[in-house]
Design an enzyme around this catalytic site. Structure first.
Site, PDB file in Angstrom:
ATOM      1  CB  CYS A 372      -1.024  -0.002   1.127  1.00 40.04           C
ATOM      2  SG  CYS A 372      -0.439  -0.591   2.720  1.00 40.04           S
ATOM      3  NE  ARG A 401       3.258  -8.551   5.798  1.00 35.58           N
ATOM      4  CZ  ARG A 401       1.928  -8.517   5.734  1.00 35.58           C
ATOM      5  NH1 ARG A 401       1.218  -9.292   6.537  1.00 35.58           N
ATOM      6  NH2 ARG A 401       1.319  -7.719   4.869  1.00 35.58           N
ATOM      7  CD  GLN A 419      -0.861  -9.941   1.177  1.00 30.20           C
ATOM      8  OE1 GLN A 419      -0.565  -8.768   0.980  1.00 30.20           O
ATOM      9  NE2 GLN A 419      -1.534 -10.320   2.239  1.00 30.20           N
ATOM     10  CG  ASP A 421      -1.781  -6.104  -1.565  1.00 23.54           C
ATOM     11  OD1 ASP A 421      -2.914  -5.915  -1.104  1.00 23.54           O
ATOM     12  OD2 ASP A 421      -0.753  -5.571  -1.116  1.00 23.54           O
ATOM     13  CG  HIS A 423      -3.772  -0.986  -2.162  1.00 24.50           C
ATOM     14  ND1 HIS A 423      -2.664  -1.739  -2.514  1.00 24.50           N
ATOM     15  CD2 HIS A 423      -3.939  -1.156  -0.827  1.00 24.50           C
ATOM     16  CE1 HIS A 423      -2.175  -2.326  -1.436  1.00 24.50           C
ATOM     17  NE2 HIS A 423      -2.934  -1.989  -0.400  1.00 24.50           N
ATOM     18  CE  LYS A 503      -8.122  -6.906  10.664  1.00 26.20           C
ATOM     19  NZ  LYS A 503      -6.903  -7.730  10.596  1.00 26.20           N
ATOM     20  CG  HIS A 550      -5.809  -1.327   2.262  1.00 33.19           C
ATOM     21  ND1 HIS A 550      -4.438  -1.185   2.284  1.00 33.19           N
ATOM     22  CD2 HIS A 550      -6.304  -0.150   2.713  1.00 33.19           C
ATOM     23  CE1 HIS A 550      -4.123   0.021   2.733  1.00 33.19           C
ATOM     24  NE2 HIS A 550      -5.247   0.663   3.010  1.00 33.19           N
TER      25      HIS A 550
END
Length: 683
Positions: A372, A401, A419, A421, A423, A503, A550
């Site tokens: 992000c 991570r 991911q 992922d 946005h 979320k 997200h």
């Protein structure tokens, strides 16, 4: 220290008697204070609106439950009084609402397992001595950590511990609650440095509570079941080493896990379920099918063999296909950033310990743990107009991570992952429509996998960025979107939101009804502010702030592969399978035709091979079934002459003879349908 063959220490640890003496003295004082309180008539309101009569400082939830039904009372695990979890034997203090919870309720289950952890802790003190640390309920049972200076736990200890916890259950030891001052707590636990640390560092009020069952007295908020006899089936399941509070530099501890139920039938069912789950363990299947492996030289980072990479890439391609029809644009962003980026986003203050970082030319850089912040830089790289919104950026970039080594677990918890992922930068007015799109995307993908799912709204945590009013607005928007999607079939998860916004957590259920969290949808008003993101409104409107949604559907591709591996038990549906087709010649003269058929299937985009080894045909067919090939094509003289293949499956179904062209056509339809079943008929 007890000998390895001793059930209990003899004599018992000296701290037990000292602890009990202090508890008894303070409990007598508390009982006298309780007896001196003036009792008043109270009204207890049940969920159905009924009102029961009681007395303050005398009546308990158990008393009220008995007034309704003795059977109900005895089946209850815990109560909720005015919305707070409450011991069944703890007195009411005034008028109250009352809910009675059983083991079937999630909160009741957690209380039951918390009480079981205390029973295990008592057995551990009686068998090992040592210093108990933390003993919480977890998703699937409970554990207790203990510091032992000169002994380690082994499987050979399980029989002793199981004997003790069963004895504790039969004794029906009551769980007794007592409120104590910090000074008295430090005196009670002076023998245990770990409990003293908790008291000094975690207890921020003048008093807190302990609970006693038998000789065990433990620092605990509670509540608990009425007595240990409620736990009729309990067993130790495994043990491991752990670290104090998960800190790499802290003391090493011994952790013992357990499971418990209100009756033995449930324990028997649980064991059967666990045996089935063990057969489906993704780590075992990954090894057996040569999909992936891990190596100590790169802990938490998976090596995918070609067949595992095929599954990985097929999942990514699936999502890419969906992106194209749903208006997402794929981007590529850097892996390494100056950590000033994470300071701007707020991740450095909240997430620094999980960011791999290093110095380059007197500046600190880090491997990105999420996409992000980089996407915010991309949005802000030039002026934006309302006409560009919604702008949907998707990124399969590699993330890292720094998970502690003790948390790593196969593909479900890794350090290196990708991911699906994305946005979505949109206007406030577009949030509702974009949320509908996210839910439709989720429903479509999980429908293909055959997953059902539950939805949870995770709200503002204690440590959060931004204005509480902005959070309230975001939470209200998500509540509205959830209600429009599933009515009232969602639950609240208070305080578990991300630090930058509320979320929606999606908990999927697999073929064994196990729960996994993979997908997430988050609404973010904070990052646009922190990165000063704007767009030009319509007409004469001034610059406005976008909102960021997200979202991830697969979540971590690695974790999703673990879930799918266990969901299918290694029997991959055709569209995902890395072993779709194998060709088996009936004898050596037909090897050439088998190779030709396999090559044709490869040319059509299928995972195909021919088994031209020296084994018999029957042995080759059996090997192919065990290897989970979806289709086994047997070829001989007839098939060679007719340009056909004889089709059978890994489940020993024989579909018969098909032209090669017809077989390829049917496989293409099966591939494009992404069916979870390999339906292949002659119709």
């Amino acid at each position: 220290m007890a000998a390895a063959s001793s059930l209990e220490l003899d004599p018992p640890p000296g701290f037990l008697a000292d602890r009990i003496a202090l508890f008894d003295r303070l409990k007598s004082k508390y009982d006298a204070e309780l007896a001196s309180k003036t009792s008043q008539p109270i009204k207890v309101t049940l969920p159905d609106g009924r009102i029961m009569e009681g007395e303050s400082w005398k009546s308990t939830p158990y008393d009220i439950a008995c007034m309704i039904s003795k059977g109900l009372a005895d089946n209850c695990v815990v109560a909720k009084v005015n919305g707070d979890l409450w011991d069944l034997d703890r007195t009411f203090e005034g008028d109250a609402t009352l809910e009675l919870m059983k083991f079937d309720d999630k909160e009741g289950e957690q209380v039951f397992w918390h009480s079981s952890a205390h029973m295990l802790g008592e057995a551990m003190e009686r068998h090992y001595g040592g210093c108990l640390c933390y003993g919480p309920p977890i998703k699937d049972g409970f554990f207790y950590d203990m510091h032992l200076s000169d002994r380690t736990v082994s499987q050979g200890d399980y029989d002793y511990l199981n004997t003790l916890v069963k004895k504790i259950s039969k004794e029906k030891q009551p769980f007794v609650r007592l409120e104590m001052t910090k000074e008295d707590l430090l005196e009670m636990f002076k023998y245990n440095e770990f409990k003293c640390r908790i008291i000094r560092e975690r207890v921020t009020t003048p008093t807190t509570t302990v609970y006693r069952c038998g000789p065990l007295i433990d620092l605990c908020r509670g509540p608990h079941v009425r007595h240990t006899g409620k736990v009729k089936a309990i067993e130790v399941t495994k043990n491991s080493s752990s670290l104090w509070e998960g800190k790499a530099e802290a003391e090493s501890l011994q952790r013992i896990y357990g499971i418990s139920f209100p009756d033995s039938k449930q324990l028997k069912e649980y064991k059967h379920f666990q045996a089935e789950a063990a057969k489906r363990d993704h780590r075992k299947i990954g090894r057996d099918q040569e999909l992936f492996f891990f190596h100590e030289l790169s802990p938490g980072s998976c090596f995918f063999f070609p067949k595992g990479a095929h599954i990985y890439n097929t999942l990514v391609d699936f999502i890419r296909t969906e992106y194209r029809v749903r208006g997402f644009q794929e981007v590529i962003s850097p892996n390494i950033y100056n950590c000033k980026l994470f300071e701007t986003s707020g991740h450095w203050g909240h997430y620094q310990k999980n960011i791999y970082h290093f110095d380059v030319e007197k500046e600190t850089y880090g491997l990105k743990p999420m996409n992000c912040p980089g996407h915010c830089l991309m949005f802000g790289s030039r002026a934006r107009s309302f006409r560009e919104l919604p702008l949907r950026y998707a990124d399969f970039g590699v993330l890292h991570r720094n998970e502690i080594s003790g948390a790593l677990s196969g593909l479900t918890r890794v350090r290196r992952f990708q991911q699906d992922d994305a946005h979505i930068f949109c206007t406030v007015e577009q949030i509702e429509e974009e949320m509908k799109g996210c839910f439709a995307f989720l429903k479509h993908v999980y429908g293909i996998f055959g997953f059902t799912f539950d939805l949870f709204l995770s709200t503002r945590p204690d440590e959060f960025l931004g204005d509480a009013a902005v959070w309230d607005r975001a939470e209200a928007q998500l509540k509205k979107s959830l209600t429009e999607f599933v009515g009232d079939q969602w639950k609240l998860n208070p305080g578990d939101g991300a630090f930058y916004g509320p979320k929606i957590d999606i908990i999927l259920k697999d073929a064994l009804r196990r729960e996994h969290q993979c997908a997430t949808i988050q609404l973010d008003f904070q990052l646009p502010d922190r990165f000063n993101l704007t767009y030009q409104g319509s007409g004469d409107d001034a610059e406005k702030r976008p909102v960021i949604i997200h979202r991830a559907i697969l979540g971590s591709v690695e974790r999703m592969i673990a879930v799918l591996t266990e969901n299918y038990g290694g029997k991959w549906p055709f569209w995902l399978s890395p072993r779709q087709i194998t060709v088996v010649p009936v004898s050596v003269p037909f090897n050439e035709y088998a190779l030709k058929v396999a090559q044709r299937c490869k040319n059509e985009g299928f995972c195909a091979e021919a088994d031209v080894d020296s084994d018999t045909m029957n042995k080759k067919v059996r090997n192919a079934q065990l290897a989970q090939f979806n289709y086994i094509l047997v070829v001989g003289q007839k098939e060679l002459e007719n340009g056909t293949v004889n089709v059978r499956t890994r489940d020993q179904e024989v579909h018969g003879e098909f032209s090669l062209e017809d077989f390829v056509k049917r496989c293409k339809l099966l591939q494009s349908s992404r069916s979870s079943t390999d339906s292949f008929t002659q119709e």
